[in-house]
Design a protein around this motif. Structure first.
Motif, PDB file in Angstrom:
ATOM      1  N   TYR A  56       0.823  -1.210   0.000  1.00  0.00           N
ATOM      2  CA  TYR A  56       0.000   0.000   0.000  1.00  0.00           C
ATOM      3  C   TYR A  56       0.858   1.262   0.000  1.00  0.00           C
ATOM      4  O   TYR A  56       0.506   2.251  -0.635  1.00  0.00           O
ATOM      5  N   SER A  60       0.717   4.150  -2.712  1.00  0.00           N
ATOM      6  CA  SER A  60       0.373   5.523  -2.323  1.00  0.00           C
ATOM      7  C   SER A  60       1.250   6.537  -3.052  1.00  0.00           C
ATOM      8  O   SER A  60       0.915   7.712  -3.097  1.00  0.00           O
ATOM      9  N   GLU A  65      -6.323   9.010  -7.770  1.00  0.00           N
ATOM     10  CA  GLU A  65      -7.296   9.428  -6.767  1.00  0.00           C
ATOM     11  C   GLU A  65      -7.299   8.541  -5.526  1.00  0.00           C
ATOM     12  O   GLU A  65      -7.822   8.925  -4.484  1.00  0.00           O
ATOM     13  N   ASN A  66      -6.700   7.362  -5.586  1.00  0.00           N
ATOM     14  CA  ASN A  66      -6.682   6.448  -4.445  1.00  0.00           C
ATOM     15  C   ASN A  66      -5.454   6.619  -3.558  1.00  0.00           C
ATOM     16  O   ASN A  66      -5.264   5.869  -2.610  1.00  0.00           O
ATOM     17  N   ARG A  67      -4.637   7.575  -3.862  1.00  0.00           N
ATOM     18  CA  ARG A  67      -3.366   7.766  -3.163  1.00  0.00           C
ATOM     19  C   ARG A  67      -3.535   7.840  -1.644  1.00  0.00           C
ATOM     20  O   ARG A  67      -2.837   7.158  -0.894  1.00  0.00           O
ATOM     21  N   ASN A  68      -4.455   8.656  -1.172  1.00  0.00           N
ATOM     22  CA  ASN A  68      -4.666   8.800   0.269  1.00  0.00           C
ATOM     23  C   ASN A  68      -5.203   7.527   0.904  1.00  0.00           C
ATOM     24  O   ASN A  68      -4.843   7.200   2.035  1.00  0.00           O
ATOM     25  N   GLU A  69      -6.063   6.825   0.190  1.00  0.00           N
ATOM     26  CA  GLU A  69      -6.607   5.564   0.721  1.00  0.00           C
ATOM     27  C   GLU A  69      -5.510   4.523   0.885  1.00  0.00           C
ATOM     28  O   GLU A  69      -5.484   3.784   1.866  1.00  0.00           O
ATOM     29  N   TYR A  70      -4.605   4.467  -0.077  1.00  0.00           N
ATOM     30  CA  TYR A  70      -3.486   3.530   0.038  1.00  0.00           C
ATOM     31  C   TYR A  70      -2.594   3.891   1.225  1.00  0.00           C
ATOM     32  O   TYR A  70      -2.123   3.017   1.951  1.00  0.00           O
ATOM     33  N   LYS A  72      -3.493   5.469   3.972  1.00  0.00           N
ATOM     34  CA  LYS A  72      -4.229   5.084   5.187  1.00  0.00           C
ATOM     35  C   LYS A  72      -4.151   3.572   5.390  1.00  0.00           C
ATOM     36  O   LYS A  72      -4.003   3.096   6.519  1.00  0.00           O
ATOM     37  N   GLY A  73      -4.279   2.833   4.302  1.00  0.00           N
ATOM     38  CA  GLY A  73      -4.184   1.371   4.380  1.00  0.00           C
ATOM     39  C   GLY A  73      -2.813   0.927   4.864  1.00  0.00           C
ATOM     40  O   GLY A  73      -2.696   0.009   5.681  1.00  0.00           O
ATOM     41  N   SER A  76      -2.520   1.509   8.573  1.00  0.00           N
ATOM     42  CA  SER A  76      -3.326   0.526   9.289  1.00  0.00           C
ATOM     43  C   SER A  76      -2.623  -0.836   9.364  1.00  0.00           C
ATOM     44  O   SER A  76      -2.584  -1.474  10.416  1.00  0.00           O
TER      45      SER A  76
END
Length: 102
Positions: A56, A60, A65-70, A72-73, A76
């Motif tokens: 992840y 990131s 657009e998924n950069r922040n989600e990765y 955060k993943g 985690s």
């Protein structure tokens, strides 16, 4: 690696190697699935969480657009790793410190 993993599905090292290979071949989704399968099978091992975190973290860095989600993943997964193996944080910090001293 797939054959080796099919013969011994609980082989964490082979699973992580296969995931890394899949990611390097441009299939991060398959890499993630390979690692998540271990967790679904009850293999709650710090190394699996670390490998997911690294995947992840690498994703990131992509400009999408998924950069922040990765990101955060990744955080985690690293938190789960440290919960399972608190020493891993100390070990990684010591390794990084030793590399800087060179």
């Amino acid at each position: 690696l797939k054959d080796k993993l099919n013969k011994n599905p609980k082989d964490v090292k082979t699973r992580i190697q296969l995931a890394a290979m899949l990611d390097l071949q441009g299939d991060p989704s398959a890499a993630e699935d390979t690692l998540r399968t271990a967790l679904q099978q009850g293999q709650k091992v710090a190394d699996i969480y670390h490998a997911l975190g690294m995947l992840y973290l690498r994703l990131s860095g992509a400009k999408d657009e998924n950069r922040n989600e990765y990101l955060k993943g990744a955080i985690s997964e690293f938190e789960y790793e440290v919960k399972l193996n608190p020493q891993s944080l100390d070990e990684k910090a010591a390794l990084k410190w030793n590399r800087r001293k060179r």
